[in-house]
Design a protein around this motif. Sequence first.
Motif, mmCIF file in Angstrom:
data_model
loop_
_atom_site.group_PDB
_atom_site.id
_atom_site.type_symbol
_atom_site.label_atom_id
_atom_site.label_comp_id
_atom_site.label_asym_id
_atom_site.label_seq_id
_atom_site.Cartn_x
_atom_site.Cartn_y
_atom_site.Cartn_z
ATOM 1 N N THR A 109 0.821 -1.509 -0.046
ATOM 2 C CA THR A 109 -0.073 0.115 -0.034
ATOM 3 C C THR A 109 0.646 0.775 0.200
ATOM 4 O O THR A 109 0.064 1.760 -1.148
ATOM 5 C CB THR A 109 -0.836 -0.056 1.616
ATOM 6 N N SER A 110 2.112 1.273 0.778
ATOM 7 C CA SER A 110 3.093 2.245 0.559
ATOM 8 C C SER A 110 3.632 2.883 -0.746
ATOM 9 O O SER A 110 3.395 4.210 -0.581
ATOM 10 C CB SER A 110 4.017 1.767 2.197
ATOM 11 N N VAL A 111 4.015 1.188 -0.625
ATOM 12 C CA VAL A 111 5.045 1.684 -2.852
ATOM 13 C C VAL A 111 3.415 2.293 -3.461
ATOM 14 O O VAL A 111 3.838 3.336 -4.286
ATOM 15 C CB VAL A 111 5.567 -0.190 -2.866
ATOM 16 N N LYS A 145 1.729 6.333 -6.759
ATOM 17 C CA LYS A 145 0.597 7.558 -7.403
ATOM 18 C C LYS A 145 1.154 9.085 -6.869
ATOM 19 O O LYS A 145 -0.194 10.189 -8.009
ATOM 20 C CB LYS A 145 -0.460 7.328 -6.647
ATOM 21 N N LYS A 146 1.967 9.161 -5.956
ATOM 22 C CA LYS A 146 2.638 10.699 -5.589
ATOM 23 C C LYS A 146 3.321 11.583 -7.460
ATOM 24 O O LYS A 146 3.624 12.699 -7.588
ATOM 25 C CB LYS A 146 2.882 10.742 -4.514
ATOM 26 N N MET A 147 3.196 10.568 -7.858
ATOM 27 C CA MET A 147 4.288 9.947 -9.212
ATOM 28 C C MET A 147 4.333 10.193 -10.093
ATOM 29 O O MET A 147 3.042 9.385 -10.865
ATOM 30 C CB MET A 147 5.957 9.568 -8.903
ATOM 31 N N ILE A 160 8.282 7.892 -12.008
ATOM 32 C CA ILE A 160 8.443 6.849 -11.747
ATOM 33 C C ILE A 160 9.738 5.604 -12.302
ATOM 34 O O ILE A 160 10.381 5.124 -11.750
ATOM 35 C CB ILE A 160 7.425 5.706 -11.598
ATOM 36 N N GLU A 161 9.870 6.024 -13.814
ATOM 37 C CA GLU A 161 11.223 5.803 -14.957
ATOM 38 C C GLU A 161 12.571 6.204 -13.999
ATOM 39 O O GLU A 161 13.119 4.905 -13.795
ATOM 40 C CB GLU A 161 9.941 6.146 -15.824
#
Length: 366
Positions: free
Chosen positions: A241-243, A248-250, A255-256
Amino acid sequence: MGQLGAKVYILGIESSCDESGVALVKFDQDAATGLRAGTQSSATRLPQLLAHALHTQIEMHQPYGGVVPELASRDHIQRIIPLLNQVLTQSGVGIAQVDLVAYTKGPGLAGALLVGAGVAASLAASMNIPLLGVHHLEGHLLSPFLSEDPPSFPFVCLLVSGGHTQLMGVQSMGQYELLGESVDDAAGEAFDKSAKLLGLDYPGGAALSQLAVHGDPKAFSFPRPMLHSGRLDFSFAGLKTSVLTQIKKMTEKDIEACKTDLAASVQAAIVEVLVKKSIAALKQTQLKTLVVAGGVGANQTLREALLKACSQMGAKVFFPELSLCTDNGAMIAMAAAMRVQSGIEKGSKCYDFDVKPRWSLSDVVA
Ligand code: KG4
Ligand code: ZN
């Protein structure tokens, strides 16, 4: 099988999930085993692996993002007999020399288990030799005895597979006490679910660890649940969940760019919890030997961190050979051989086989 001085040949079949494995081990009937409480095992007297053959279905399941049980069962049906022939050819042992056929009775996928059990029971019945159902996790737990530098009883075992995360106190062959386990996801699941969020193929644990080599483990701070609980239980569900929350914030571009850092940070969180709990288990039991088993035991960062932490407290850590960390037939043949050699079990000539998709390791305590 009863004659002193005789060689005992045991065939093992694994089919609990997405790997078909067949193996043959041998031991001397009269060897003093050192497998019972308070004695040391001697490497020369342990059952010896003569040959093993493996087929992994990972590629077949990859397009579905996980194991498809029906496909797994159908594939096991096609693989086991060719693997058996491969093992017999490699070992130079004739099928008529086999004294007992062992199979994984559980836990695992019901249909997949039934394939291995059916083949094993038919083989044993056709040769009028005993049949023995083995606990898959006992196979993992004893797999380090197949390595060149095997452990001695007693020890603490950190069992980290795709479906289980447990700390077991192991007094001797068949004497297992559950010290702690995951209350939700297993460590392997935490690796796999995080890997999926990073766009990696199933099962993902090994691929995530390869990405992590190039990343900064401190770049992201992921939770280390139950680290200070004072208990030996684990919880890994919150990590996924934390990941997800972090991702989702990025933006996709971010992310890449941060993939290796994300992978390294996830791995660092899992490894820190596994190492600290293993050390706590050694302290609690006052044992000085740690044995690691199961697929996640192949993780290099975990291996290095455990080696360091154990040497700091004067303890020794043992691992299975890398190729025998994930599911295989060798560990099933070995577990059966060690159960027979230590006198816990003889197998049975009743060929009404059954499987146990859900089965606690505590149920096989001798
Ligand atoms: O023991 P295993 O083959 O299957 C079960 O009995 O569940 O373990 C498979 C698990 C998977 O979750 C896989 O991703 C993980 O072991 N695994 C790894 C590595 N190699 C396999 N996890 C982290 N790092 C690795 N190098
Ligand atoms: Zn397994």
